[in-house]
Scaffold this motif. Structure first.
Motif, PDB file in Angstrom:
ATOM      1  N   LYS A   1       0.830  -1.215   0.000  1.00 22.86           N
ATOM      2  CA  LYS A   1       0.000   0.000   0.000  1.00 22.86           C
ATOM      3  C   LYS A   1       0.860   1.259   0.000  1.00 22.86           C
ATOM      4  CE  LYS A   1      -4.499  -1.262   1.701  1.00 22.86           C
ATOM      5  NZ  LYS A   1      -5.533  -1.052   2.700  1.00 22.86           N
ATOM      6  N   LEU A   2       1.936   1.227   0.789  1.00 17.33           N
ATOM      7  CA  LEU A   2       2.800   2.410   0.822  1.00 17.33           C
ATOM      8  C   LEU A   2       3.414   2.653  -0.546  1.00 17.33           C
ATOM      9  CD1 LEU A   2       5.028   2.684   3.994  1.00 17.33           C
ATOM     10  CD2 LEU A   2       3.605   4.421   2.952  1.00 17.33           C
ATOM     11  N   ARG A   3       3.783   1.576  -1.217  1.00 15.83           N
ATOM     12  CA  ARG A   3       4.367   1.739  -2.533  1.00 15.83           C
ATOM     13  C   ARG A   3       3.352   2.345  -3.496  1.00 15.83           C
ATOM     14  NH1 ARG A   3       6.540  -3.120  -6.285  1.00 15.83           N
ATOM     15  NH2 ARG A   3       8.555  -2.285  -6.772  1.00 15.83           N
ATOM     16  N   ALA A   4       2.115   1.858  -3.405  1.00 16.69           N
ATOM     17  CA  ALA A   4       1.077   2.405  -4.277  1.00 16.69           C
ATOM     18  C   ALA A   4       0.823   3.876  -3.959  1.00 16.69           C
ATOM     19  CB  ALA A   4      -0.202   1.586  -4.132  1.00 16.69           C
ATOM     20  N   MET A   5       0.748   4.208  -2.660  1.00 15.82           N
ATOM     21  CA  MET A   5       0.536   5.605  -2.266  1.00 15.82           C
ATOM     22  C   MET A   5       1.673   6.479  -2.772  1.00 15.82           C
ATOM     23  SD  MET A   5      -0.615   5.647   1.664  1.00 15.82           S
ATOM     24  CE  MET A   5      -1.983   4.726   2.295  1.00 15.82           C
ATOM     25  N   ASN A   6       2.878   5.967  -2.645  1.00 15.67           N
ATOM     26  CA  ASN A   6       4.038   6.735  -3.059  1.00 15.67           C
ATOM     27  C   ASN A   6       4.012   6.994  -4.564  1.00 15.67           C
ATOM     28  OD1 ASN A   6       7.076   6.966  -3.831  1.00 15.67           O
ATOM     29  ND2 ASN A   6       6.924   7.402  -1.640  1.00 15.67           N
ATOM     30  N   GLU A   7       3.614   5.976  -5.322  1.00 14.15           N
ATOM     31  CA  GLU A   7       3.540   6.160  -6.777  1.00 14.15           C
ATOM     32  C   GLU A   7       2.446   7.134  -7.152  1.00 14.15           C
ATOM     33  OE1 GLU A   7       3.508   2.697  -9.143  1.00 14.15           O
ATOM     34  OE2 GLU A   7       5.379   1.943  -8.291  1.00 14.15           O
ATOM     35  N   ALA A   8       1.367   7.117  -6.363  1.00 15.01           N
ATOM     36  CA  ALA A   8       0.274   8.042  -6.648  1.00 15.01           C
ATOM     37  C   ALA A   8       0.588   9.440  -6.123  1.00 15.01           C
ATOM     38  CB  ALA A   8      -1.013   7.524  -6.025  1.00 15.01           C
ATOM     39  N   GLY A   9       1.690   9.557  -5.357  1.00  7.24           N
ATOM     40  CA  GLY A   9       2.073  10.860  -4.829  1.00  7.24           C
ATOM     41  C   GLY A   9       1.157  11.364  -3.736  1.00  7.24           C
ATOM     42  N   ASN A  10       0.526  10.453  -3.017  1.00 10.09           N
ATOM     43  CA  ASN A  10      -0.388  10.894  -1.970  1.00 10.09           C
ATOM     44  C   ASN A  10      -0.313   9.933  -0.786  1.00 10.09           C
ATOM     45  OD1 ASN A  10      -2.448  12.062  -0.543  1.00 10.09           O
ATOM     46  ND2 ASN A  10      -4.076  11.045  -1.705  1.00 10.09           N
ATOM     47  N   VAL A  11       0.674  10.173   0.076  1.00  9.18           N
ATOM     48  CA  VAL A  11       0.844   9.294   1.233  1.00  9.18           C
ATOM     49  C   VAL A  11      -0.044   9.805   2.353  1.00  9.18           C
ATOM     50  CG1 VAL A  11       2.466   8.390   2.916  1.00  9.18           C
ATOM     51  CG2 VAL A  11       3.184   8.743   0.565  1.00  9.18           C
ATOM     52  N   THR A  12      -1.021   8.982   2.743  1.00 11.66           N
ATOM     53  CA  THR A  12      -1.970   9.451   3.749  1.00 11.66           C
ATOM     54  C   THR A  12      -1.623   8.950   5.141  1.00 11.66           C
ATOM     55  OG1 THR A  12      -3.374   7.559   3.307  1.00 11.66           O
ATOM     56  CG2 THR A  12      -3.856   9.562   2.101  1.00 11.66           C
ATOM     57  N   TRP A  13      -0.626   8.099   5.261  1.00 13.01           N
ATOM     58  CA  TRP A  13      -0.252   7.560   6.559  1.00 13.01           C
ATOM     59  C   TRP A  13       0.864   8.390   7.184  1.00 13.01           C
ATOM     60  CZ3 TRP A  13       0.335   1.754   4.776  1.00 13.01           C
ATOM     61  CH2 TRP A  13      -0.940   1.228   4.551  1.00 13.01           C
ATOM     62  N   ASP A  14       0.847   8.488   8.509  1.00 10.22           N
ATOM     63  CA  ASP A  14       1.888   9.245   9.185  1.00 10.22           C
ATOM     64  C   ASP A  14       2.895   8.349   9.887  1.00 10.22           C
ATOM     65  OD1 ASP A  14       0.943  11.907   8.621  1.00 10.22           O
ATOM     66  OD2 ASP A  14      -0.771  11.375   9.871  1.00 10.22           O
ATOM     67  N   LEU A  15       2.433   7.197  10.346  1.00 13.62           N
ATOM     68  CA  LEU A  15       3.318   6.326  11.098  1.00 13.62           C
ATOM     69  C   LEU A  15       2.822   4.902  10.890  1.00 13.62           C
ATOM     70  CD1 LEU A  15       5.687   6.540  13.066  1.00 13.62           C
ATOM     71  CD2 LEU A  15       4.065   6.601  14.932  1.00 13.62           C
ATOM     72  N   VAL A  16       3.742   4.003  10.556  1.00 15.54           N
ATOM     73  CA  VAL A  16       3.308   2.669  10.163  1.00 15.54           C
ATOM     74  C   VAL A  16       4.041   1.621  10.993  1.00 15.54           C
ATOM     75  CG1 VAL A  16       2.964   1.114   8.232  1.00 15.54           C
ATOM     76  CG2 VAL A  16       3.047   3.561   7.826  1.00 15.54           C
ATOM     77  N   ASP A  17       3.274   0.703  11.560  1.00 14.49           N
ATOM     78  CA  ASP A  17       3.844  -0.378  12.343  1.00 14.49           C
ATOM     79  C   ASP A  17       4.097  -1.564  11.427  1.00 14.49           C
ATOM     80  OD1 ASP A  17       3.562  -2.905  14.095  1.00 14.49           O
ATOM     81  OD2 ASP A  17       3.802  -1.276  15.530  1.00 14.49           O
ATOM     82  N   VAL A  18       5.362  -1.987  11.330  1.00 15.91           N
ATOM     83  CA  VAL A  18       5.688  -3.124  10.462  1.00 15.91           C
ATOM     84  C   VAL A  18       6.693  -4.028  11.161  1.00 15.91           C
ATOM     85  CG1 VAL A  18       5.294  -2.019   8.226  1.00 15.91           C
ATOM     86  CG2 VAL A  18       7.492  -1.743   9.346  1.00 15.91           C
ATOM     87  N   VAL A  19       6.819  -5.247  10.682  1.00 14.74           N
ATOM     88  CA  VAL A  19       7.882  -6.116  11.187  1.00 14.74           C
ATOM     89  C   VAL A  19       9.204  -5.653  10.575  1.00 14.74           C
ATOM     90  CG1 VAL A  19       6.447  -8.136  11.595  1.00 14.74           C
ATOM     91  CG2 VAL A  19       7.465  -7.793   9.360  1.00 14.74           C
ATOM     92  N   ALA A  20      10.294  -6.055  11.221  1.00 18.31           N
ATOM     93  CA  ALA A  20      11.596  -5.531  10.812  1.00 18.31           C
ATOM     94  C   ALA A  20      11.921  -5.855   9.356  1.00 18.31           C
ATOM     95  CB  ALA A  20      12.677  -6.079  11.731  1.00 18.31           C
ATOM     96  N   ALA A  21      11.555  -7.054   8.896  1.00 15.66           N
ATOM     97  CA  ALA A  21      11.878  -7.420   7.513  1.00 15.66           C
ATOM     98  C   ALA A  21      11.202  -6.465   6.530  1.00 15.66           C
ATOM     99  CB  ALA A  21      11.444  -8.852   7.235  1.00 15.66           C
ATOM    100  N   ASP A  22       9.969  -6.091   6.830  1.00 15.48           N
ATOM    101  CA  ASP A  22       9.267  -5.146   5.968  1.00 15.48           C
ATOM    102  C   ASP A  22       9.896  -3.759   6.046  1.00 15.48           C
ATOM    103  OD1 ASP A  22       7.527  -6.952   4.935  1.00 15.48           O
ATOM    104  OD2 ASP A  22       5.881  -6.487   6.301  1.00 15.48           O
ATOM    105  N   ALA A  23      10.353  -3.398   7.245  1.00 14.81           N
ATOM    106  CA  ALA A  23      10.999  -2.096   7.401  1.00 14.81           C
ATOM    107  C   ALA A  23      12.237  -2.033   6.516  1.00 14.81           C
ATOM    108  CB  ALA A  23      11.374  -1.866   8.859  1.00 14.81           C
ATOM    109  N   ILE A  24      12.987  -3.127   6.463  1.00 15.07           N
ATOM    110  CA  ILE A  24      14.196  -3.154   5.637  1.00 15.07           C
ATOM    111  C   ILE A  24      13.821  -3.000   4.168  1.00 15.07           C
ATOM    112  CG2 ILE A  24      16.078  -4.637   4.873  1.00 15.07           C
ATOM    113  CD1 ILE A  24      16.145  -5.751   7.738  1.00 15.07           C
TER     114      ILE A  24
END
Lengths: 371, 555
Positions: free
Chosen positions: A74-97
Motif C-alpha cells: 500500500k505504501l508503494r502504491a501511495m508513493n507512486e500516486a504521490g499521496n501518502v496518507t499515513w503518518d506512522l506505520v507499524d511493520v515487522v523488521a523485515a518489511d521495514a528493511i
C-alpha cells in the motif's frame, strides 16, 4: 486565455492564503493516521502510548488504520500516486528493511529523534542491536514459537523443537506457516545441522533440498496457516496437536481463554516489530509524528505496553519495569519470550539472509507445497 | 462517387440524384445530419467514457505494462549498461576496468539518490543475493572515492571547501546571485550555471558537478554555495587532470588557476584506485560473472523476463529455458485454476438448475419467498460464509462430527474436507451458486409452461418433454450462468486462501502474494496478463462454439 489567467491568479491567492494560514497557526499537524495490525496488539499500543499522548494534547485527533499486513504494497502504491496518507506505520523488521530499500521509509537518526533512557543512556545504545535498519524504530521483541494441546500429547509433553517432526510420538496434525521462513531453519536443525551453520547450509541448493526433504516427512500432517489467528483457533478446536504462531497469540489462548494449551519455547525465533515513518511527509505532519514517536518509544511507554500483551519491550532500560498484566493481574515477565527460562535456545531472524534468499527459496517452497 | 450513383440511377430517372431542399444531394445531407447526431450522442456519453478510461482502463493498462517494463536498470546504471554492452558474456571472464569505473560512478550517484537498494531488490528477483550486494556496495562506494579526495585535500586545503569548487566551476553571474541568496527569504535558489570553457577543460568534473549541483539544489534543497562536493567529484577531477585535456590546463587563466596548476602537477604522482579490486573487496560477487550477466540481460528498457518467469521459464545465455523441476509452479497453478473453475461451474449447474426450475414453476408468492433464501447468503459477507465453511468442514467440524455420530465414519479416519481441493470446490460452489441460479431463473420464467404440456399431449414421456422441449430453451441461461461463474471463479482468491490449503489454491493467490508480499509487481502483472488472455481466449472459443447471442441474462 483570459480565463486561464484568472484561474491561475485566483489559485495563487488561495495557495498563498493556505501557506500564510499554515505558518501562522501550526508547525505541527493536528491529525495523525497510525497504521497497525488491529486486534490485541493495536489495543496495547492504543492504551500504552496513544491515549496518554492524546491526554497531553487534547487538540489532536488520531485514527488507526489496520493495514500493517499489506503496508509495504500500500505504501508503494501511495508513493507512486504521490499521496501518502499515513503518518506512522507499524511493520515487522523485515518489511521495514524492504521499505527502506525501496526508499519508501524515512531514515531515522536515533540520537536526535528518540528519547534517552532515564539513566541518560543514549537511545542508540538503549535499543542496541535491535536497530536493524536505518529506517526502523523498534517497539517490541516477539517470537514465533510452538504451542501444543496438553490433553493430546499423553504423559510426555514435547520439550524440543524436533518433537514437531516426530509423528510417531506425537500423532496428529501440526500447524505451520505457509512460507519458508522459520520452517526451513527448524527442519535443518532437526536434520542434524548445527545451529550456527543453519544459514550456511540453507544458502546452498543442497541445503534447501535437505530442509524440504525433512519437511516432506511431515507434509501430510501439516495444516498451513497464513494468518496469525489461525493456529490459536486450530489449537482451541483440537484440529491440531501443535502449531507455530506468535507468542502473544498463544499467551491469549492459554491465559485469557483458558484453553488446555502450553508453550514449547524451544528454538523460538525472535523477530522485531516497530515503527517506520513514510518518506516525503509534509513538514507539519512530520513534526507531529516525530513528537509522537519520541514519546511513544520512551522507556516508560514501552514498559507500559507489556502490561497488555506478552511481547518484550525493545529497550534494555524497559525490561526491569515489566510488571503485571493490567486485567489478569499475573506477572508478565515469565510470559516474555526474552525471559531467561524461555530463552534457553533461541534464533534471531536473519534479516540479511532472508532479504537475499526470500524470492529464491519461496519459489522452491511453493513449488514443493503445490506438488 | 456521384458518377456511380448516376450510373445506377440512369435507367430509372433522368434528373440525377435526389436533392434536399438546400440543393445538396439528399444522401449527403442525411449523412451530415446523422453524423451530427452521433457526435452529440458521443458528447453525451463523453463524461462516462472519459471516467471509465481514466479510472478503469488506464490503471489496468498501466499495471499490465509493468509486466514488460524494465527501465530501472538503465536509469540507475546508465554508464555501466552502456559500457557493459561490449562485454562478451560467454567469455567466462569478468568485464574490463572501464565497466567497473562506470559502475563506481553510477552507483555513487545512485546511493546519493538512494536508488541503489531499489535496483538491488529488482535484480534479486533474477539473481539471489543481488539485494544485499547492492546494499553493501552502496555503503562501500564512498570509501573508494575518498582515496582521491584525501590526496587532493592533503595537497591543498583549498580543495576541501565547496565555495572554492563553486568559484572554479560556476559562472560569474551565478556566483554573484548565489552569494547573495538566503534560504530563509523563501526565494528560489538560483540554479547552478557552469563557467564557460569548463566543460572542455575539465569534462568529467563538469559533468558530475552538474549532477551534484542539481541534486543539492533540487533534491536536498540545501545551499549549493556552502555544500562540500561528493567524493565522486574528486575522482572525476583526478581523471581530468591526468586525461587527454590535461595539457590545456596550463593555458587556463581564470579563477583558482594557481591551485589548478598545482593539482595538475601533483596528480600524476597520486596513488590510484583499481576499481575492479575495490569492488571485489566490497563483495567477491563483483569479481564473478553471474551478476554481470544478469545486469546485462536486464539492461534493455523492456524485458520478457517476467513473462518467461510466469510460464516457469528463465533467461539463459542460450535463450529462454525451462526452470528446474523443483521451481516450476505457475504452469501447475494455471491448469489447476482452469480445472477447478470448470468443476465449480459444473457443480453450480447441477445444483442450480433444479433450484431455478422450482423457483420458475412455483406460484409467485412462494417463489419470492424461496428467492430470498437464495439471496440471503448472497447478501452475507464473503468472509463470514467462508469461515462458516471452515467450521463445517474441518476434521473436528460439524459434518465430520455428525458422520462419526451416525457411525458412517470411524473416529480415527475422519474425512479431509478442508485445506484441499474438495474444500475449495464446496465453498466456492456455495458462494457462486446465486450467479448461476439468477440467470437460469430469469430465462426459465420466459419458457411458457404450455410447451411442456403440448409435448406431453403429443405423446412425449416426461424425460423427452424435458430434454427435447424444455432444456433447449433454458440453454441460454446455462450459458450466461456458466460464463459468470467461470470467470468469477478463475480470479477468486479469498476463499481458496482460507479453505484451499496447499492443493486447493489458485493462480490468483500467487498474484496476490507477488503484489502484497514479494512486491514483484512485474511478475504479478505478467501472471495477470496471462490470466486475462486465457479468459478472453475462452470467451472467444465460447462465442465460436455456442455463440454469444445465445446467452441471456434475462427474459
Amino acid at each position: 486565455m483570459k480565463f486561464t489567467t484568472t484561474l491561475l491568479a485566483s489559485s495563487a491567492i488561495i495557495g498563498a492564503g493556505t501557506l500564510a494560514f499554515a505558518d501562522a497557526h501550526a508547525d505541527m499537524a493536528k491529525e495523525m493516521t497510525l497504521v497497525s495490525w488491529g486486534g490485541a496488539y493495536q489495543a496495547s499500543q492504543d492504551k500504552a502510548y496513544l491515549q496518554p499522548y492524546l491526554e497531553m494534547h487534547p487538540e489532536i485527533s488520531a485514527v488507526w488504520d489496520e493495514s500493517s499486513n499489506e503496508a509495504v504494497a500500500k505504501l508503494r502504491a501511495m508513493n507512486e500516486a504521490g499521496n501518502v496518507t499515513w503518518d506512522l506505520v507499524d511493520v515487522v523488521a523485515a518489511d521495514a528493511i524492504r521499505l527502506c530499500d525501496e526508499g519508501l521509509a524515512m531514515e531515522i537518526d536515533a540520537e536526535e529523534m528518540l528519547a534517552e533512557a532515564p539513566d541518560g543512556t543514549s537511545a542508540e545504545d538503549d535499543f542496541g542491536d535491535l536497530l536493524v535498519s536505518d529506517c526502523f524504530i523498534p517497539q517490541i521483541v516477539y517470537s514465533t514459537t510452538f504451542g501444543y494441546r496438553t490433553d493430546m500429547v499423553g504423559d510426555t509433553p514435547p520439550t524440543k523443537i524436533c518433537d514437531v517432526f516426530d509423528t510417531e510420538a506425537y500423532p496428529g496434525k501440526r500447524a505451520l506457516e505457509k512460507r519458508p521462513i522459520n520452517n526451513m531453519e527448524w527442519a535443518l536443525l532437526c536434520d542434524g545441522v548445527a545451529k550456527d551453520e543453519v544459514y550456511d547450509v540453507l544458502a546452498t541448493p543442497e541445503g534447501q533440498e535437505k530442509a524440504l526433504a525433512k519437511l516432506d516427512t511431515i507434509k501430510d500432517d501439516v495444516i498451513w496457516w497464513s494468518a496469525g489467528a489461525d493456529t490459536p483457533q486450530l489449537l482451541a478446536d483440537g484440529e491440531v496437536v501443535m502449531g507455530s504462531t506468535y507468542n502473544g497469540r498463544l499467551f491469549s489462548v492459554i491465559e485469557e481463554q483458558d484453553q488446555p494449551v502450553a508453550m514449547l519455547w524451544d528454538a523460538q525465533v525472535f523477530d522485531l516489530d516497530g515503527w517506520i515513518i513514510p518518506a516525503g511527509l509534509p513538514d507539519d505532519r512530520l513534526a507531529r509524528v516525530k513528537d509522537f514517536v519520541k514519546f511513544a518509544t520512551d522507556t516508560q511507554r514501552l514498559a507500559d505496553q507489556s502490561q497488555y500483551i506478552s511481547y518484550g519491550p525493545a529497550r534494555l532500560s524497559s525490561a526491569p519495569m515489566v510488571g503485571k498484566h493490567a486485567e489478569l493481574g499475573i506477572d508478565m515477565a515469565p510470559h516474555m519470550p526474552t525471559d531467561p527460562a524461555n530463552a534457553k535456545n533461541t534464533f534471531l531472524y536473519n534479516y540479511e539472509f532472508w532479504a537475499d534468499y526470500r524470492d529464491d527459496i519461496d519459489a522452491k517452497f511453493q513449488a514443493w507445497l503445490a506438488q | 462517387m456521384s458518377d456511380t450513383a448516376d450510373a445506377t440511377n440512369d435507367t430509372s430517372e433522368q434528373a440525377g440524384p435526389v436533392l434536399a431542399a438546400d440543393g445538396t444531394p439528399l444522401k449527403r445531407s442525411l449523412n451530415r445530419a446523422l453524423r451530427r447526431q452521433k457526435l452529440s450522442a458521443l458528447l453525451l456519453i463523453a463524461p462516462l467514457l472519459i471516467f471509465i478510461l481514466v479510472t478503469f482502463i488506464a490503471p489496468i493498462a498501466d499495471m499490465l505494462f509493468r509486466s514488460v517494463e524494465n527501465q530501472i536498470v538503465q536509469d540507475t546504471l546508465p554508464r555501466t549498461t552502456q559500457t557493459l554492452a561490449e562485454w562478451d558474456s560467454e567469455s567466462g571472464e569478468t568485464p574490463g576496468a572501464p565497466v567497473y569505473k562506470a559502475l563506481y560512478e553510477d552507483l555513487f550517484i545512485a546511493q546519493e539518490r538512494k536508488l541503489h537498494t531499489r535496483l538491488g531488490s529488482r535484480l534479486n528477483y533474477e539473481l539471489t543475493g543481488a539485494s544485499s550486494l547492492f546494499r553493501k556496495s552502496g555503503r562501500g562506494v564512498d570509501d573508494i572515492g575518498e582515496v582521491y579526495q584525501d590526496q587532493f585535500e592533503d595537497l591543498n586545503d583549498f580543495w576541501k571547501k565547496g565555495e572554492n569548487w563553486n568559484a572554479l566551476l560556476g559562472s560569474d553571474a551565478w556566483l554573484t546571485e548565489i552569494s547573495g541568496w538566503k534560504k530563509s527569504t523563501g526565494d528560489v535558489q538560483p540554479p547552478f550555471e557552469m563557467r564557460e570553457g569548463m566543460a572542455e577543460l575539465l569534462p568529467e568534473t563538469a559533468e558530475y558537478y552538474a549532477i551534484f549541483a542539481d541534486f543539492v539544489q533540487n533534491d536536498d534543497e540545501d545551499n549549493l554555495y556552502k555544500e562540500d562536493p561528493w567524493a565522486l567529484i574528486y575522482s572525476a577531477f583526478y581523471d581530468d587532470l591526468t586525461g587527454p585535456t590535461a595539457a590545456q590546463i596550463a593555458s587556463y587563466t581564470g579563477p583558482a588557476s594557481a591551485e589548478l596548476g598545482e593539482a595538475a602537477a601533483a596528480a600524476p604522482a597520486f596513488e590510484t584506485v583499481d576499481y575492479k579490486a575495490a569492488f571485489s573487496e566490497i563483495d567477491k560477487d563483483w569479481g564473478k560473472t553471474p551478476i554481470w550477466g544478469t545486469i546485462r540481460a536486464y539492461s534493455p528498457a523492456l524485458t520478457n523476463g517476467y513473462f518467461l518467469n510466469a510460464v516457469d521459464m528463465q533467461k539463459s545465455p542460450d535463450g529462454p529455458e525451462f526452470r528446474p523441476d523443483n521451481e516450476r509452479i505457475y504452469g501447475t497453478l494455471f491448469l489447476r485454476t482452469l480445472f477447478m473453475s470448470i468443476c465449480i461451474t459444473v457443480s453450480c449447474i447441477l445444483l442450480g438448475y433444479p433450484v431455478a426450475w422450482i423457483l420458475a414453476n412455483l406460484p409467485a408468492r412462494t417463489a419470492n419467498l424461496l428467492m430470498i433464501l437464495v439471496l440471503l447468503p448472497f447478501w452475507t459477507s464473503l468472509l463470514v460464509r467462508t469461515s462458516a465453511w471452515k467450521v463445517m468442514l474441518q476434521q473436528q467440524g460439524v459434518i465430520n462430527d455428525t458422520l462419526v455420530w451416525l457411525g458412517i465414519v470411524a473416529d480415527d479416519s475422519r474425512l479431509a474436507l478442508i485445506n484441499n481441493q474438495t474444500g475449495t470446490i464446496i465453498a466456492m460452489t456455495h458462494i457462486l451458486l446465486p450467479f448461476m441460479i439468477l440467470p437460469l431463473y430469469s430465462v426459465m420464467q420466459t419458457v411458457p409452461p404450455s410447451y411442456l404440456r403440448a409435448a406431453k399431449s403429443l405423446g412425449a414421456t416426461n424425460w423427452t418433454a424435458f430434454w427435447r422441449v424444455y432444456f433447449p430453451q433454458s440453454v441460454p441461461g446455462i450459458g450466461a450462468g456458466s460464463i459468470l461463474v467461470f470467470i468469477l471463479s478463475i480470479g477468486y482468491y479469498i476463499t481458496p486462501e482460507i479453505v484451499g490449503g496447499t492443493t486447493g489454491t489458485f493462480i490468483s493467490n500467487r498474484i496476490a502474494y507477488h503484489i502484497s508480499s514479494s512486491l514483484n509487481w512485474g511478475l504479478a502483472a505478467a501472471l495477470g496478463a496471462i490470466l486475462l488472455a486465457v479468459v478472453l481466449g475462452l470467451y472467444w472459443t465460447y462465442d465460436k462454439i455456442v455463440g454469444i447471442d445465445n446467452v441471456k441474462l434475462g427474459g
